[in-house]
Structure formats: C-alpha cells, structure tokens
Write an enzyme that holds these catalytic residues in place. Sequence first.
Site, PDB file in Angstrom:
ATOM      1  N   ASN A 189      31.659  21.002  -7.922  1.00  0.00           N
ATOM      2  CA  ASN A 189      31.296  19.653  -8.109  1.00  0.00           C
ATOM      3  C   ASN A 189      31.183  18.980  -6.790  1.00  0.00           C
ATOM      4  O   ASN A 189      31.073  19.460  -6.007  1.00  0.00           O
ATOM      5  CB  ASN A 189      32.253  18.914  -8.667  1.00  0.00           C
ATOM      6  CG  ASN A 189      32.100  17.330  -8.090  1.00  0.00           C
ATOM      7  OD1 ASN A 189      31.262  15.974  -7.587  1.00  0.00           O
ATOM      8  ND2 ASN A 189      33.122  16.036  -7.866  1.00  0.00           N
ATOM      9  N   GLY A 190      28.894  18.760  -6.608  1.00  0.00           N
ATOM     10  CA  GLY A 190      28.692  17.974  -5.165  1.00  0.00           C
ATOM     11  C   GLY A 190      27.347  18.742  -4.896  1.00  0.00           C
ATOM     12  O   GLY A 190      26.704  18.703  -6.314  1.00  0.00           O
ATOM     13  N   GLU A 225      23.336  -7.946   4.624  1.00  0.00           N
ATOM     14  CA  GLU A 225      24.224  -7.763   4.402  1.00  0.00           C
ATOM     15  C   GLU A 225      24.883  -8.212   5.337  1.00  0.00           C
ATOM     16  O   GLU A 225      25.412  -8.647   6.339  1.00  0.00           O
ATOM     17  CB  GLU A 225      23.967  -5.845   5.244  1.00  0.00           C
ATOM     18  CG  GLU A 225      23.971  -5.623   5.997  1.00  0.00           C
ATOM     19  CD  GLU A 225      25.103  -3.740   6.447  1.00  0.00           C
ATOM     20  OE1 GLU A 225      26.250  -4.525   6.509  1.00  0.00           O
ATOM     21  OE2 GLU A 225      24.190  -3.608   6.991  1.00  0.00           O
ATOM     22  N   LYS A 229      15.400   3.138   8.496  1.00  0.00           N
ATOM     23  CA  LYS A 229      15.970   3.592   9.382  1.00  0.00           C
ATOM     24  C   LYS A 229      17.017   4.277   8.301  1.00  0.00           C
ATOM     25  O   LYS A 229      18.033   4.222   7.993  1.00  0.00           O
ATOM     26  CB  LYS A 229      16.954   3.355  10.159  1.00  0.00           C
ATOM     27  CG  LYS A 229      17.100   1.858  10.340  1.00  0.00           C
ATOM     28  CD  LYS A 229      18.920   1.111  11.011  1.00  0.00           C
ATOM     29  CE  LYS A 229      19.051   0.284  11.016  1.00  0.00           C
ATOM     30  NZ  LYS A 229      19.360  -0.316  11.878  1.00  0.00           N
ATOM     31  N   MET A 257      11.701  -3.896  14.966  1.00  0.00           N
ATOM     32  CA  MET A 257      10.401  -3.990  13.896  1.00  0.00           C
ATOM     33  C   MET A 257      10.352  -2.444  13.160  1.00  0.00           C
ATOM     34  O   MET A 257      11.104  -2.220  12.792  1.00  0.00           O
ATOM     35  CB  MET A 257       9.134  -4.828  14.502  1.00  0.00           C
ATOM     36  CG  MET A 257       9.642  -6.347  14.765  1.00  0.00           C
ATOM     37  SD  MET A 257      10.370  -7.381  13.937  1.00  0.00           S
ATOM     38  CE  MET A 257       9.262  -7.563  12.279  1.00  0.00           C
ATOM     39  N   CYS A 290      29.330  15.985 -10.565  1.00  0.00           N
ATOM     40  CA  CYS A 290      30.156  16.371 -11.525  1.00  0.00           C
ATOM     41  C   CYS A 290      31.936  15.581 -11.539  1.00  0.00           C
ATOM     42  O   CYS A 290      32.065  15.106 -10.504  1.00  0.00           O
ATOM     43  CB  CYS A 290      29.726  17.276 -12.092  1.00  0.00           C
ATOM     44  SG  CYS A 290      28.695  18.692 -11.718  1.00  0.00           S
TER      45      CYS A 290
END
Length: 1623
Positions: free
Chosen positions: A338-339, A1005, A1073, A585, A107
């Site tokens: 807020n959280g 990435e 992961k 893998m 929020c």
Amino acid sequence: MSVQSVPQLLYSNGRSPRPTPGFATNNRSLVFADFIGLCCHSSKRTRRRLGYSATTQRSRVLSPSHWSPSIRAVLDLQRLQCSPQQSSDSTPKVANLEDIISERGACGVGFIANLENKASHQIIKDALNALGCMEHRGGCGADNDSGDGSGLMTSIPWDLFNNWANKQGLASFDELHTGVGMVFLPKDDGLMKEAKSVIGNIFREEGLEVLGWRPVPVDTSVVGYYARETMPNVQQVFVRVIKEESADDIERELYICRKLIERAANSGKWGNELYFCSLSNQTVVYKGMLRSEVLGRFYYDLQSDLYKSPFAIYHRRYSTNTSPRWPLAQPMRFLGHNGEINTIQGNLNWMQSRENSLKSPVWRGRENEIRPYGNPKASDSANLDSAAELLIRSGRIPEEALMILVPEAYKNHPTLTIKYPEVVDFYDYYKGQMEAWDGPALLLFSDGKTVGACLDRNGLRPARYWRTIDNVVYVASEVGVLPFDESKIIMKGRLGPGMMITVDLPSGQVYENTEVKKRVASFNPYGKWVNENLRSVKPANFLSATVMDNEAILRRQQAYGYSSEDVQMVIETMAAQGKEPTFCMGDDIPLAILSQRSHMLYDYFKQRFAQVTNPAIDPLREGLVMSLEVNIGKRRNILEVGPENASQVILSSPVLNEGELELLLKDPYLKPQVIKTFFDIRRGIEGSLEKTLNNLCEAADEAVRSGSQLLILSDRSDELEPTRPAVPILLAVGAVHQHLIHNGLRMSASIIADTAQCFSTHQFACLIGYGASAVCPYLALETCRQWRLSNKTVNLMRNGKMPTVTIEQAQKNFCKAVKSGLLKILSKMGISLLSSYCGAQIFEIYGLGKDIVDIAFCGSVSSIGGLTFDELARETLSFWVKAFSEDTAKRLENFGFIQFRPGGEYHGNNPEMSKLLHKAVRQKSESAYSVYQQHLANRPVNVLRDLLEFKSDRVPIPVGKVEPASSIVQRFCTGGMSLGAISRETHEAIAVAMNRLGGKSNSGEGGEDPIRWKPLTDVVDGYSPTLPHLKGLQNGDTATSAIKQVASGRFGVTPTFLANADQLEIKIAQGAKPGEGGQLPGKKVSAYIARLRNSKPGVPLISPPPHHDIYSIEDLAQLIFDLHQVNPKAKVSVKLVAEAGIGTVASGVAKGNADIIQISGHDGGTGASPVSSIKHAGGPWELGLTETHQTLIENGLRERVILRVDGGFKSGIDVLMAAAMGADEYGFGSVAMIATGCVMARICHTNNCPVGVASQREELRARFPGVPGDLVNYFLYVAEEVRGILAQLGYEKLDDVVGRTDLLRPRDISLMKTQHLDLSYILSSAGLPKWSSTEIRNQDVHSNGPVLDDIILSDPEISDAIENEKVVNKSVKIYNVDRAVCGRIAGVVAKKYGDTGFAGQLNIMFTGSAGQSFACFLTPGMNIRLVGEANDYVGKGMAGGELVVTPADNAGVCPEDATIVGNTCLYGATGGQVFARGKAGERFAVRNSLAEAVVEGTGDHCCEYMTGGCVVVLGKVGRNVAAGMTGGLAYILDEDDTLIPKVNKEIVKIQRVVAPVGQMQLKSLIESHVAKTGSGKGSAILKDWDKYLPLFWQLVPPSEEDTPEACAEFEQSAAGQVTFQSA
C-alpha cells in the site's frame, strides 16, 4: 425522466433508505450497492440491490453525482506488457517516465496469521470480511462495478486440490515436490491452447512433470462491465519437481521456469495476455480486477470449506490510473504493497545496470535466464516485488530483503545507536550497494513460512496490529475491519516509521521490530566489514584566497553563462546568509525554449513534485528521515555477502570543495580518471557537439573497463580557447550515465562533475538526478571568495550593514545553502535519501528534441520537442564568445531573468502593462482597454499559447447574438491569495468585486473574518462603518470569499468557516512553488492576522509541504468526504499544479468524489518563495489542462468534475484558449491585484509594498488606491473581449467551444532558437464531454450517500436539542465504515450558532470501532464519548466540545499499552478537549491551535507545528517531539529518562514543571482524564503525585516563556494578576 428522481430510483426495491444497524455483522450474503460514484463508500448497513441492467446504468437518467457516462473499453493491450520485452543479450532499456506515471496506486491491506500454524477456513473468511470493510480505501471504474483490484495470498490449500485431483482420477499430489501455478491465460481458445503448450514444453525441457491443468471455477456474473472486457481465462497448473529436494531449490526451479516462460511468451502474439499470479510450492495468489466484496463470490474456491490456510494476506487497490489491469491487482508474488515508490525510475535504471554483475552459486550459472529484473511497463509495486523476489530466491530471508530494499531512518536514531549498533552496521553496509526504494509504503510479505509487515521510514501509511487469545495475529490499515470480542484481544499496537513485525509460522513466534532486525543483523560481522573497508573523506578546508585574478574570473563567468543576477542574487546571498534567496510574484518570463535570450541547459528542466498520490516530505520539521550521504566507488555483486562489498568511499554530502576533490583523486582504490569536456568547432558547429559526446562516452567506457571506479567529468582548464567551448556539463553527465547503463558498466564506477557551470540548487539537483554522485562547483566557490574579498563587501561588513563572515565561512554558507536546497528539492517529490535521488531523473523537459533526450536524458518526458544538437551547440557558443570579444563589458550582463529591467528579458507582468491596465479600469475607457489588448497582442512569444491562434469553419455573427457578458463573468474566479500575504483592503476589495459580478473570490489559506459574511446595509457615499477601510462600496455588497481554502497549515479552518462556504478548495500544491508549504514572514503576522489564524503575532508561519491528512489518494478521498460531510451544500475543489502525469492524478481525484479540479500553471504568483522554486518547478497549464481534460474524457470521468484553470491569465484570448483546451472556469491571480492597484514592485516578501496591496503596515495600507468597481470593469472588459472573439468565430456561447481543440492552429511565427517545437499534444483531441460545460457546472454537489450523521440528525430529540439549545443523551453503534462521524452534526450547529454560540448539549455515546476522521470539526456543546477504538484523524479541526475515547470495559489488553486512536489526531484543532485512555499514533496534535488533550503515549512527531493549546502525555513518545512548535505547552511523563534525545530542540526549551500554575494545569487535566476515562495510569500518578511530578518535562516554545504556566518567578512579580491560560 429528470435528474431529480434518482433518489426514488435508488430505493425502488421497497426497502427503507437505511436498514437498522442490527443486521450489519451477520448478513454477509447481501449484495453491496455502490451509488456514490467511483468512491464506493458503501457502508456496511446499506447493502441493497439496485435493479438496473447494464444499459440503464449508462444512460443519462442518472444524476452526475452518482454515475458517469460510459467510457471506452479499457482493453489497452499495448500497455498490458506484463512480461519483459527483450532477451537477455539485447541492450538494456532505460525506464521511461511515460510508462511510470500512467500507473499509480494506493490501497488498503492487511494480514491474518495463526501462530500455531493451524490451517483453517475461518482465516479465509475473516480475510474476505476485512476486505469488505476496506472498500472505501479502494477505487471503482466508471461503470461503478469494476474495482481497481483486490486479492488474497494464502498457503496452498492441498485438501481442496487433492479433492479435485481425486475426482479427475489423478493421484493425490506429493506436497513436498509439487508446484502450483495460478495463471491468467488469453481469453481466445486458440491462443490459450498455444500458450498452454508453450508452458508445458518449457516445464518438460526443465525436467518438470506437468501433472494437470485445473480451470479455476469462477462466477463471471459478479464482474463489472469493464473488468469483464479484459477478464483472462484463469487456470491452475500443477507440476512435479523431481530433481530437487530442498524447498528453496524447488522454489528456485519454479522461478527459473516462470522467467523462461515469460521470455518465450514475448515472441507469441498472446504474450501480453499471459501472467503468473504465483508459481510456488508454498503460496498461491487469488486476485482480480474486482471490488473487494465480490472477490469471494468470483472465486468459488474461496467459499469451499476445504480451502484452509494458516495465514492470508489481503489487499484492496485504488489505482489512480484508470485502466486498472488484472495482473496489477495485488498481492503480488511476495508482497502486498500500500503506497507509492517515488524513486521508481532510478530504481529501475539501477536494477537494470546490475544485470551484468549479479551472480550467485545458487543459480548454478543460470543468471542469464532470469533477467531482466524489472519492467518499466508494470507498476511500482510489481517492480519492488520482483526485486524482493530476486533477493529471496537467491537465498535471503524475506525480512532481510525488505531491510535492504526499504531501510528505516537509522541515522541519529536514539534507540538504535545505543541499544542495537549492529543494526546500524547492517544498514551502513548495504547503503552503498542498494539504493533505497523510497516512498510511503506499508508492505506485507510472505514466502509461505514467514508472514510479516513493514512500514516505510516516514510512517506515512497507517498500520495497526492486534493479537487474540486464540493465538492469531492481525495486521491491517484500519482497526474495526473484523468484529471482535474485546476481551479476547491480548495485544494491540501500531507499526511506527521503519518498523517491522513478523510471524514465523513453523515456530509460532511473533517478532516485533527490534528482535527481527537484531536477528538479521547478526548473520554476518557487518560492523567489522564496514570499519575495515568503508573509507570516508575528511572535510578539507576551503581555500582562503582567490585562485584567479578578477578579470579571469569575469571571463569564466561570462563563458559559462553567469549573469549579474546569478552572482548577486543567488551566489552572494547564499554566501552571506547560508540560505537560498527568497523572492516573490511568479515566473513570468518566457520558457527557455521560447525566449530570445540564451539560457543554460538546466533552464529547460523542471523539477517534478509529489501531489495527491504521495506526499511531499517536510525537510524543515522532519529532516531526521533525510540524508545527503552518498557512496562512491564500485558496487559489487549484491547477491553475495562479503567484506569487499563495503570497499567504497562515503561522502557526507554531494557538494565537494577543491580540497575534497583532490583527496578523491589520490584514493588508490578508486583509480580515478579525469575526462575533459570541451568540443572543437574549428571545422564548424555542425555535428561537433554530438561527435564530442560520442567520444566522451567511449573514453568513459574505456576507463571503466580498465578498472577505474571514479570518472571525473571536468570543464576546468588553465586557458580558455575560443574554438573549444565547454560541453554543457549536464549533457556530458547524462550521456555518460546513459551510455554506461546501456553497456552494463554503470555499477562499476561513480561519476563526479568538476564544473564551472553549477551554482544554484536546481543545477545541483539536475546533475545528481541524471547520474552524478557529487559536484565540485569550483567557479561558484571562487565567486564566493571574490565577493568576500571585494572592497564593497569589506566596507559593508566594517560599517555593520552586513553580518561579518570570514572567507571560509562564506564558502561554507554557500555549501550549506545548496545542501538545504537539495533536501527541499528531494522532499518535494517525497524522497528522503540523496542516494535514491541519484539517477532517478525526477524532471521533465520543456524544449529539447528527441535526439538530445535519447542520448543524454533517455526516459524523461519531453512533450513539445525542441532543440537539436546543433541548435544547442549554438546556444552554448553564444555564452562562450562573450569571454573573447573585445567590446565585452567589464562587468557581467544582467539578463533580467528574475527582476524586470529595461533591455532585459521580457516579463509578462511589466510596468507598461500595469499602467495601461490601470488607465483602462480607472477611466472606464474602452479605447484604453483596446490599447492594453494591443500591447498584449504585440508582446514577444511568452507562453505556449502564444504559438497558437483561432480558426473557424463558421461565418462571423453579430455580437448581439452572443451570450451576455454577465453570464460569462460567472465563470471567472480570482486566485487563492491569503489575507496576510496581501492586505485586508486588497483581499476585501477583490471579494466585493467578484460578488457583484457573480464570480468567485478565494480566501487563500488564512481563515476569514466572520464580519465579512453578511451583506452590507450601512453604506453612505461609498463608505461603510462595517468595513471602514474600503472605498467605493454599495449597499448589498458582501466581502465574503465564495471559495474558502483549506491548506496544509489549516489556518483559520473552523466549523463555521467551512459551514459558510459556497465552495471549499483543498490546496494540494501552489503554482509558484509546488511541493512546498506556504510561508508568511513574521513581520507580516499582525495582531489581526494572528487572531484569524489562531497563532502568535510576529511569529513567522510556515505551512507543512504535505497536508498531514493526505498521504495518498485514499486520504484525499477521505478529506473530500470530511468536507462534504461538514457542509453538504459546498462543492469541493482540489487544486493541482501542471506536470506530466497530472491526468492520472486528476482521474484519482475525480474518483475521490471531488466536484472541481483546478489546474495551476507554473507561472502563478506568490507572496514569498525561494527563487529556485519559482523558476524551476511545475509546467505550463496548457499541457496540464490538455492532459487532464483528455484523460478524464478517456476514462468517462469528465462530466463528474468542473475543470478550472489559472496561471498568467490576462485577457479574453487567454480565456478562449483555455476553453478550447477544455476548461469550464478561469482563474485570474496577479492581474486581479494589478487591476486593484498593484504596481509590480516585486517586493511582496518584504512587507514594504508601496501601494499597500501586499503589506500589513498601517501607513502603507492607507495608500491602497483600489475600489471594487475597478476590478468589476476589468472583468467586464475581458468578458466583452471574449464575446467579440466568439462572434468573430461564429459561436453564440462559450459552451460551444469548450474542449474544441480543432478551433486552434499553430501560428506562423518563427522562434529564435528552433523551428522544431511540436504542439500536436495540445492540439490533439480525445472527443467532447457528453454534457455541455453549463450542465457540468450546474450539477448538484456530489454526495457522501447515506451516512450515520443523517440518521442521528433525523432523530427528533437531537433536532429539537439543536433547534432549541436543549440537552440530549444518545447511544449509537459505530463501525469502521462510518467515517467523519459528527462532522455533519457540527456543520449544522456551526451554521446556526457560529463557533461559540450554541448553549445546548449533545451528549452522544458511540460503541465500536470508529472510521477515519471520527469527531471531526466538533463545536462547543458536543460531548462525544467513544467506547472502543478509532482510526486516523480523530478530532480533526475540532473547535470545541469534548471527546473521550476509552476501551471496552472487558478489554483483554492493558489500556495504557494499547493503541486506541490512529495517526494525525487533532490536526488543526482550534478548541475543545480530548481524553484518550491509550496510545495515539504518529503526529499527534499536529498544528493544534487551542485544544487540550491527554493521551497515554504517542508515536513520532508529537506536537508538530503546534501553535497553542496544551498536550499531556502520560507515557512514551516517539522521536522528533515538538518540531516546529511555536505556541502552546506540552507535558510529557518520562519514567525511564529517554525523552531528551527525542525532542527537537530547534524551537522549544525543556524544563521541569516548576511554575505552580503549570503544576495546577497539569494536575487538573490529569484529574479530568481520570474522571472521564477511569485511567489506571492517571490514577496511579495522582495517588503518588509527589513522586510523579518531578518525572514530567514541560516543553515551552519562546512565545510561552513568560506565561504563568511556564515561568516560576511569575507569581512574585505580579501576585495580584495571575491569570489562567486554559480554555
């Protein structure tokens, strides 16, 4: 009417698309229109009315990027339980994960308080204005009009109420003795009257006089369609408390009344429609399921001049779940939150366990009437609120209550330890009594007398505050939410991690952080109590010899389920290296329940992890907020304060050795009791295990009742007996824990497991998560000793093949590895304290039946059912008998769970499969492909979808009628494999193949080489000089990745990279992961990889687990906004990993304006990852996809997003299964690598790949066998297989089967372990999307709506300057709702000129408060100046140019003391310069790669993960400076000698600025800073340079030690070649 005509529709009222900025501030009456879909990014200057009736709004006319089709009403009354369900005498119920994950929220919040305690209507007006500017922090329902909730808390406006009373002919209220209740009542008149009479009766029974009911005047026309469906009848009740005098007693009386009413309400059928927003003599709450800007129009009271208050707390909710409910809007009765509370399930269980022990004289014996204290059906915020309320009503002050519930990270805190030791004592005292409510949170609170705000220990939410000359204090999530005259502001700051600010209204004092805490800590002699009563266990030495002989050890290992992999790969690696083993893998063995081999019970549990709604934490770089300490012993009554409460034993970690366990057993106060956990099978297996569990629970019960404070569950025994196998220890711990909770005894004792069945980090985590406080892994320690003493180890150490460790060191290493592994598992869920993790059950279960779950793991999700007690007993026995049979081998068996081996467990990716596949694609032979298909069809059951098959109600059709393969392959994508993890050859071959097919490859990435973006024109005989290392090319090929990934490391993310993408993918989590960052071993970082990633060759790269700009759902919406801003043509996808609750998360992501949601299964591959992460986190994609697809349909959001799924795909059957479960597109990861040549050697993490697929070594890459054609062949075969099955089923195109779960049925197949699996979850259906899959896939990119950048770009001078590289100067006004400003301009420049080619200059000056992500992705040639202030993420990803931020000239605050930019500035910057005259927030320059910056102070974690560039700080910094900083330099001014303890010394060294080149660099940056910002601090330093230079520290990472800036000797050695390193 076509979709294209929408824009005209929007402006059909004749107004121009963007009114002038001038009218933004005063024209408050204009209606906001939100036409950006659920994101509601309505900008202040685009308020205009849309003339639609509710019916058109839900017709197909509108384009998908604006509205989604209608959704079913969200009147879901079973879930509207806002009141407790049981009376106090019934047994407590354990919190259920199902309830918890369906409610998440995030929020925007703030408060305003007048220090003179003057009530005024202006405060209400300001609060409503501020809410309007927070609109982008909230969410809206699919009707685009029902907000997720907003509200205000103020003091009671007596003038308004007295005025009403007088009109009604009532006397004015007695303000001291009157309580005001704001009540949501049932809509139905009859029920409402019933409810009112019950309420009235209870007040009367309590001796209160009901003075009257006031219907609250509301305007229902402003309420959205869905909100109106559930809108309650809002009334106020006035009661007079006659018998109490003190304000506290009056509040308590009202609290008791409310609890009694809630309890009485449960028996009525209207019970879940009754809710008290507030009932108090001090405060009142006005709230509702409304968008923030209509709150003030809905409640007429808020418009009345008579409504006055000295303070207001305001709140705007973004609920990720989609049926937001009226009662869950905030503020709650005490808090605006807020959280996200990550530990909520454990917190609820513990609060419930406390119910019996809480007593306080203030309640006068009525404690029973105020139970229960928590409600699993409500949101985490509502539960935190009720815990705080209980403490405050029991006599605590609000600040104290929050310090107990949400403590800061006080351990090793330089300031606290030295200056405020009493605060540390306070936290130590409460640590063992109340587990922290842990998670990212900004909490605003008030009891009517005190107003305050505090931030969680990690500072993961923004909070800025300022004070004006008229004595008003403001706190808000963002600056700029209210228009101010800068000269009136006398103080500006921000809350850092764990900080608090309070305003005492009666006295008018403002207390900043340490003052508040000192005051609270001085109430009692906590330090004395702690020192006298808290006992610690001294670390005991490890044993120096084995206790048993080798044969006995072997028999125990066999009996308790160890395999040779566990011993060699896990235990021995940990003993030798002190860290968890790394592997690569994915996890391609069957789920434990599907496997034909026996598994330990732990293998049925998967760890839960944070994604989107809250961030993972970073245990490597931000470990300072984490702790493994645990207190043992009785937890006494927290409502009473006294020395005896501290009488506990503190352990520094939950891993005990034999000696420490002995010490605990001798502790006189704990009266420990050992309970043996074996079950007897002499009378047969049936019922034996369950009976033993019941006996265990009885024994535990009895022990606790007779005063034991420590239960030790032990499976140790001198002699193993064939007929007395050990109970799985996790089952024993869980059952005892749950039993004690049910009987109200859990607070009286702690549980410790003394067990042989625990050796890996996941196993420790399971035991602790289900209730154990500590574990003594005696067999694992014995195994470490045996390994160290074995001849083989001794010889290896003697010959130098292995580092030498002593026998003690080996065990210490093992424990160290377990501890760091535990920290990592906690951090995945965003939890920082083990004490909060204990009993929090952060797992989900795959394969245990209801009876087991209900007894031992109550409240955890087990969606597919599974084993019964007897089946589990058989599995346990199958290990046990191995220890007794004659033919048992003399060594441990290798089950093949980790590495593939013949005769071991089946692996999905096995050598035979890869051989068959290579043959098919290389020979292009259909018969070979059908052999491959046959191999897959005959495999053992491996994944959930293997239990299903197709059925059809149609007759088969000829294949010729089915859509062609060329259109099916366009739905295929390859996985996000980064260049670095795999070789350049593999990466480019995959990209070329996908581009030939019209599918999509993914960059992973790691950035991308721009040479790959142009089509090839120079190919001869399959070779091209542009990409000389590839074979089999054709002219017209391109090696670009259509999907470019943005991950948390931000490697290679430059404006040009973003501008050249077809799609941008935000990688939130990775299948192999989830909840962890990526890692690239140093030896894989070649010069080429380092260049693309803007880092240093040979230095290992670790991505942080959280994106530092995504700590919440509104932050994700912001990053999506940024990416749409810089490249409006690219669709944005968000990659999630399957887990229970993913549907809720996905709804939030869809509301955040994403175009695509990708769901990955737990079986995805990876280049390098800890073994326990590969094995034990994430769920099967079948469940994740089903949940996501169905939740999105229920919420009317499914048409807004394309669903893509990946994880272990191998064939056309997989594709069709995924389609039937709802996916539009299909991702192939490992199998694509296999098709290009991978042989599944499973050594990717070593850089030694034998075929050059996953290696950076030149000589190995030369062996790469693949050509793009192989992969093209593979995908065409898969598409043909899909066509064949479609024809068989009688369908002509994939569109016709998407979401059709009715085409699936369970296969008639018998599993070895159980027949009790339940697949109904996957086979259920929530209906079909309104559009076909193709229409969903072909919709336009979602837009950000009208933005400031478009106005700037439409200026002819600007466009001319960009087109013809000219210089232009402009000034523009900016407001906090203008977000990601400059991003789109940068995208236009980068697309045309690349990252460095632009020769013109755009000089733009902004004035005002800039919204989030100001000046993101700047390119060279953009010189941006901001006069005013900015919010979070300033300069994110900037690649060049210059950014100057200065306060307004007439500012009333001293610039160097004020915060001028927010958190996480310069995240991932790759160039450019920033000068800010003022302080920055947390994590300044995180992952900065080349930018230079000067600021005048920062928060915690400055320069985190920096890999290049230069940062100068002319002021104070927070703690943990330079964590993970592997490149670049930092210069920090340290005037009072406090810097050293704040620096993270793991990597950087700290030195004075001795090198002349460094001194020049520093001085010239400060000179530029003064020239550009007029900084007073800077000019003072330059004036007195000789005095200030020695006060600067230079932080130097190893990679910079030999540079001229850092090395004083440099000049003598190479006088001729001094080179500057600046940009």
